[in-house]
Scaffold this motif. Structure first.
Motif, mmCIF file in Angstrom:
data_model
loop_
_atom_site.group_PDB
_atom_site.id
_atom_site.type_symbol
_atom_site.label_atom_id
_atom_site.label_comp_id
_atom_site.label_asym_id
_atom_site.label_seq_id
_atom_site.Cartn_x
_atom_site.Cartn_y
_atom_site.Cartn_z
ATOM 1 N N PRO A 20 0.822 -1.234 0.000
ATOM 2 C CA PRO A 20 0.000 0.000 0.000
ATOM 3 C C PRO A 20 0.844 1.268 0.000
ATOM 4 N N PHE A 21 1.996 1.217 0.682
ATOM 5 C CA PHE A 21 2.865 2.395 0.684
ATOM 6 C C PHE A 21 3.390 2.681 -0.713
ATOM 7 N N TRP A 22 3.786 1.627 -1.436
ATOM 8 C CA TRP A 22 4.250 1.838 -2.808
ATOM 9 C C TRP A 22 3.113 2.392 -3.658
ATOM 10 N N TRP A 23 1.922 1.842 -3.517
ATOM 11 C CA TRP A 23 0.792 2.304 -4.319
ATOM 12 C C TRP A 23 0.467 3.757 -4.025
ATOM 13 N N TRP A 24 0.528 4.132 -2.761
ATOM 14 C CA TRP A 24 0.198 5.497 -2.368
ATOM 15 C C TRP A 24 1.291 6.490 -2.779
#
Length: 90
Positions: free
Chosen positions: A34-38
């Motif tokens: 999720p951090f990469w996506w965000w």
């Protein structure tokens, strides 16, 4: 790591045995993807994005390998020792 399998030097012996390792990999994957996506989904060619993809991908791949091996290792029970009280004395 406190697990006796994690102290082993042979990585094949570690796969699918330690639920602590699997939990840590699941948490790492749940945080990194999720951090990469965000933060980096819109710029996938930056060095930071690629490094985060490698970290998340390797954690997820190792978790999948653990989960594939886990059912086979979980069902193996050590053979009873000779002279143990597993069978009734006749």
């Amino acid at each position: 790591m406190a697990c006796k399998y994690c102290q082993s030097g042979i990585w094949k012996q570690k796969l699918g045995r330690c639920t602590r390792c699997m939990t840590q990999l699941a948490v790492i994957s749940a945080i990194l993807w999720p951090f990469w996506w965000w933060a980096y989904a819109d710029t996938p060619r930056q060095v930071e994005s690629i490094a985060l993809l490698f970290a998340a991908g390797s954690a997820s791949a190792l978790l999948m390998l653990h989960l594939l091996i886990y059912p086979f290792r979980r069902n193996k029970k050590p053979a009873p020792k000779h002279g143990s009280s597993d069978t009734p004395d006749d």
